[in-house]
Scaffold this motif. Structure first.
Motif, PDB file in Angstrom:
ATOM      1  N   ALA A  63      -5.567 -11.614  -2.625  1.00  0.00           N
ATOM      2  CA  ALA A  63      -6.941 -12.466  -1.779  1.00  0.00           C
ATOM      3  C   ALA A  63      -6.652 -13.842  -1.447  1.00  0.00           C
ATOM      4  O   ALA A  63      -6.676 -14.529  -0.602  1.00  0.00           O
ATOM      5  N   ALA A  64      -6.795 -14.580  -2.699  1.00  0.00           N
ATOM      6  CA  ALA A  64      -6.454 -16.537  -2.537  1.00  0.00           C
ATOM      7  C   ALA A  64      -4.892 -16.738  -1.767  1.00  0.00           C
ATOM      8  O   ALA A  64      -5.067 -18.002  -0.811  1.00  0.00           O
ATOM      9  N   SER A  65      -4.653 -15.853  -1.518  1.00  0.00           N
ATOM     10  CA  SER A  65      -2.625 -16.668  -0.944  1.00  0.00           C
ATOM     11  C   SER A  65      -2.877 -16.036   0.873  1.00  0.00           C
ATOM     12  O   SER A  65      -2.450 -16.345   1.010  1.00  0.00           O
ATOM     13  N   GLY A  66      -4.100 -15.005   0.886  1.00  0.00           N
ATOM     14  CA  GLY A  66      -4.403 -14.517   2.159  1.00  0.00           C
ATOM     15  C   GLY A  66      -2.681 -13.943   2.458  1.00  0.00           C
ATOM     16  O   GLY A  66      -2.919 -13.623   3.918  1.00  0.00           O
ATOM     17  N   LEU A  67      -2.106 -13.436   1.782  1.00  0.00           N
ATOM     18  CA  LEU A  67      -0.980 -11.972   1.943  1.00  0.00           C
ATOM     19  C   LEU A  67      -1.930 -10.729   1.669  1.00  0.00           C
ATOM     20  O   LEU A  67      -3.108  -9.941   1.311  1.00  0.00           O
ATOM     21  N   SER A  68      -1.657 -10.109   2.751  1.00  0.00           N
ATOM     22  CA  SER A  68      -1.733  -8.978   2.876  1.00  0.00           C
ATOM     23  C   SER A  68      -1.614  -7.200   1.836  1.00  0.00           C
ATOM     24  O   SER A  68      -0.432  -7.806   1.778  1.00  0.00           O
ATOM     25  N   PRO A  69      -2.148  -7.178   1.466  1.00  0.00           N
ATOM     26  CA  PRO A  69      -1.417  -6.027   0.209  1.00  0.00           C
ATOM     27  C   PRO A  69      -0.618  -5.207   1.901  1.00  0.00           C
ATOM     28  O   PRO A  69       0.275  -4.088   0.896  1.00  0.00           O
ATOM     29  N   GLN A  75       4.695  -4.935  -0.302  1.00  0.00           N
ATOM     30  CA  GLN A  75       4.925  -3.356  -0.972  1.00  0.00           C
ATOM     31  C   GLN A  75       6.377  -3.792  -1.214  1.00  0.00           C
ATOM     32  O   GLN A  75       6.297  -2.724  -2.784  1.00  0.00           O
ATOM     33  N   GLN A  76       7.175  -4.040  -1.354  1.00  0.00           N
ATOM     34  CA  GLN A  76       7.911  -3.891  -1.377  1.00  0.00           C
ATOM     35  C   GLN A  76       8.382  -4.369  -3.644  1.00  0.00           C
ATOM     36  O   GLN A  76       8.531  -3.894  -4.256  1.00  0.00           O
ATOM     37  N   VAL A  77       7.803  -5.637  -3.334  1.00  0.00           N
ATOM     38  CA  VAL A  77       7.124  -6.455  -5.150  1.00  0.00           C
ATOM     39  C   VAL A  77       6.821  -5.409  -5.748  1.00  0.00           C
ATOM     40  O   VAL A  77       7.237  -5.554  -7.103  1.00  0.00           O
ATOM     41  N   TRP A  78       5.580  -4.835  -4.900  1.00  0.00           N
ATOM     42  CA  TRP A  78       5.123  -4.199  -6.218  1.00  0.00           C
ATOM     43  C   TRP A  78       5.475  -2.828  -6.538  1.00  0.00           C
ATOM     44  O   TRP A  78       5.440  -1.503  -7.143  1.00  0.00           O
ATOM     45  N   SER A  79       6.628  -2.611  -5.462  1.00  0.00           N
ATOM     46  CA  SER A  79       6.942  -0.794  -5.863  1.00  0.00           C
ATOM     47  C   SER A  79       8.375  -1.124  -6.706  1.00  0.00           C
ATOM     48  O   SER A  79       8.343   0.081  -7.611  1.00  0.00           O
ATOM     49  N   VAL A  80       8.191  -1.934  -6.715  1.00  0.00           N
ATOM     50  CA  VAL A  80       9.589  -2.854  -7.744  1.00  0.00           C
ATOM     51  C   VAL A  80       9.038  -2.808  -8.940  1.00  0.00           C
ATOM     52  O   VAL A  80       8.769  -2.471 -10.069  1.00  0.00           O
ATOM     53  N   ARG A  81       7.580  -2.956  -9.124  1.00  0.00           N
ATOM     54  CA  ARG A  81       7.086  -3.488 -10.275  1.00  0.00           C
ATOM     55  C   ARG A  81       5.995  -1.965 -11.075  1.00  0.00           C
ATOM     56  O   ARG A  81       6.254  -2.526 -12.571  1.00  0.00           O
ATOM     57  N   ARG A  82       5.556  -1.379 -10.239  1.00  0.00           N
ATOM     58  CA  ARG A  82       5.486  -0.176 -11.076  1.00  0.00           C
ATOM     59  C   ARG A  82       4.075   0.241 -11.245  1.00  0.00           C
ATOM     60  O   ARG A  82       3.268  -0.911 -11.152  1.00  0.00           O
ATOM     61  N   ALA A  83       4.518   1.038 -13.061  1.00  0.00           N
ATOM     62  CA  ALA A  83       3.246   0.481 -13.999  1.00  0.00           C
ATOM     63  C   ALA A  83       2.872  -1.014 -14.281  1.00  0.00           C
ATOM     64  O   ALA A  83       2.121  -1.205 -15.137  1.00  0.00           O
ATOM     65  N   GLU A  84       3.806  -1.319 -15.240  1.00  0.00           N
ATOM     66  CA  GLU A  84       3.630  -2.773 -14.900  1.00  0.00           C
ATOM     67  C   GLU A  84       4.461  -3.467 -14.640  1.00  0.00           C
ATOM     68  O   GLU A  84       4.525  -2.857 -13.793  1.00  0.00           O
ATOM     69  N   PHE A  85       4.638  -4.840 -15.370  1.00  0.00           N
ATOM     70  CA  PHE A  85       5.114  -5.904 -14.083  1.00  0.00           C
ATOM     71  C   PHE A  85       6.395  -6.613 -15.082  1.00  0.00           C
ATOM     72  O   PHE A  85       6.987  -7.497 -15.822  1.00  0.00           O
ATOM     73  N   PRO A  86       7.325  -5.256 -14.443  1.00  0.00           N
ATOM     74  CA  PRO A  86       8.715  -5.822 -15.612  1.00  0.00           C
ATOM     75  C   PRO A  86       9.386  -6.736 -14.577  1.00  0.00           C
ATOM     76  O   PRO A  86       9.403  -7.056 -13.937  1.00  0.00           O
ATOM     77  N   VAL A  87       9.959  -7.759 -15.735  1.00  0.00           N
ATOM     78  CA  VAL A  87      10.356  -8.849 -15.464  1.00  0.00           C
ATOM     79  C   VAL A  87      11.994  -8.401 -15.233  1.00  0.00           C
ATOM     80  O   VAL A  87      12.754  -9.096 -13.839  1.00  0.00           O
ATOM     81  N   PHE A  88      13.349  -7.180 -15.741  1.00  0.00           N
ATOM     82  CA  PHE A  88      14.224  -7.984 -15.457  1.00  0.00           C
ATOM     83  C   PHE A  88      14.171  -6.851 -13.857  1.00  0.00           C
ATOM     84  O   PHE A  88      15.465  -7.552 -12.714  1.00  0.00           O
ATOM     85  N   PRO A  89      13.620  -5.789 -13.707  1.00  0.00           N
ATOM     86  CA  PRO A  89      13.943  -5.103 -12.364  1.00  0.00           C
ATOM     87  C   PRO A  89      13.036  -6.748 -11.458  1.00  0.00           C
ATOM     88  O   PRO A  89      14.072  -5.915  -9.696  1.00  0.00           O
ATOM     89  N   THR A 104       7.238 -15.877   1.131  1.00  0.00           N
ATOM     90  CA  THR A 104       6.204 -14.479   1.042  1.00  0.00           C
ATOM     91  C   THR A 104       6.565 -14.681  -0.303  1.00  0.00           C
ATOM     92  O   THR A 104       5.616 -14.343  -1.059  1.00  0.00           O
ATOM     93  N   VAL A 105       7.657 -13.866  -1.235  1.00  0.00           N
ATOM     94  CA  VAL A 105       7.852 -13.546  -2.110  1.00  0.00           C
ATOM     95  C   VAL A 105       7.325 -14.712  -3.172  1.00  0.00           C
ATOM     96  O   VAL A 105       6.999 -14.563  -4.358  1.00  0.00           O
ATOM     97  N   PHE A 106       7.987 -15.881  -3.152  1.00  0.00           N
ATOM     98  CA  PHE A 106       7.495 -17.213  -3.585  1.00  0.00           C
ATOM     99  C   PHE A 106       6.190 -17.705  -3.438  1.00  0.00           C
ATOM    100  O   PHE A 106       5.273 -18.124  -4.562  1.00  0.00           O
ATOM    101  N   ARG A 107       5.286 -17.051  -2.849  1.00  0.00           N
ATOM    102  CA  ARG A 107       4.015 -17.339  -2.418  1.00  0.00           C
ATOM    103  C   ARG A 107       3.265 -16.707  -3.131  1.00  0.00           C
ATOM    104  O   ARG A 107       2.616 -16.653  -3.858  1.00  0.00           O
ATOM    105  N   LEU A 108       3.864 -15.097  -3.440  1.00  0.00           N
ATOM    106  CA  LEU A 108       2.589 -14.451  -3.945  1.00  0.00           C
ATOM    107  C   LEU A 108       3.461 -14.615  -5.554  1.00  0.00           C
ATOM    108  O   LEU A 108       1.685 -14.402  -5.836  1.00  0.00           O
TER     109      LEU A 108
END
Length: 173
Positions: A63-69, A75-89, A104-108
């Motif tokens: 919401a703060a970034s103005g990026l859409s879910p 969505q690519q970032v969040w698909s890598v993320r899965r259930a937690e916020f894994p650093v290595f993937p 866009t990844v940087f802004r997120l």
């Protein structure tokens, strides 16, 4: 990947203290050589991980970034993320993401880190916080103290009082 200096780590934390200074982040990002942009992006990813990204933080950051879910890159970032916020993937993702998608990844990650870190910072008391990065980094005296201390990582918010207090009468300067 590029190694960051303490001054860079301080800068990252200064830019989210109190508010997320996205324009300063963007200026820093664009001024870097292309190979260092990925490193800064991943650094923010790592810091967001350490600060604790949750679904609620993600929603607030979007919401703060103005990026859409529904944005494809988000969505690519969040698909890598899965259930937690894994650093290595996420590291693998940042290394492989296209140049066109990297801003866009940087802004997120700027917003994920800013929101998560803001919550942690506000939730810690000065007396019980042992994070050097939660010191008053907006005070140049504190920054100088960190930069001159080879064991800066052993300092905490309580050390700021020593620096900010006026010298006692007769004390050596």
């Amino acid at each position: 990947m590029h190694e960051f200096e303490l001054t860079d780590l301080i800068r990252v934390n200064q830019l989210v203290r109190g508010r997320i200074d996205v324009e300063s982040f963007r200026g820093w990002f664009t001024a870097l050589p292309p190979e260092h942009r990925r490193a800064l992006t991943y650094l923010l990813c790592e810091f967001a991980h350490q600060a604790g990204v949750t679904e609620a933080i993600r929603d607030e950051a979007l919401a703060a970034s103005g990026l859409s879910p529904t944005d494809q890159v988000v969505q690519q970032v969040w698909s890598v993320r899965r259930a937690e916020f894994p650093v290595f993937p996420l590291y693998t993702f940042v290394v492989a993401v296209s140049e066109a998608a990297l801003p866009t990844v940087f802004r997120l990650f700027v917003y994920l880190f800013g929101v998560a870190e803001g919550r942690v910072y506000r939730g810690e008391s000065r007396e019980h916080c042992n994070h050097w990065w939660h010191r008053d980094l907006l005070d140049e005296r504190v920054v100088r103290d960190l930069l001159s201390n080879p064991r800066f990582y052993m300092t905490a918010r309580t050390d700021d009082a020593r620096i900010k207090s006026p010298a006692e009468p007769g004390a050596a300067r």
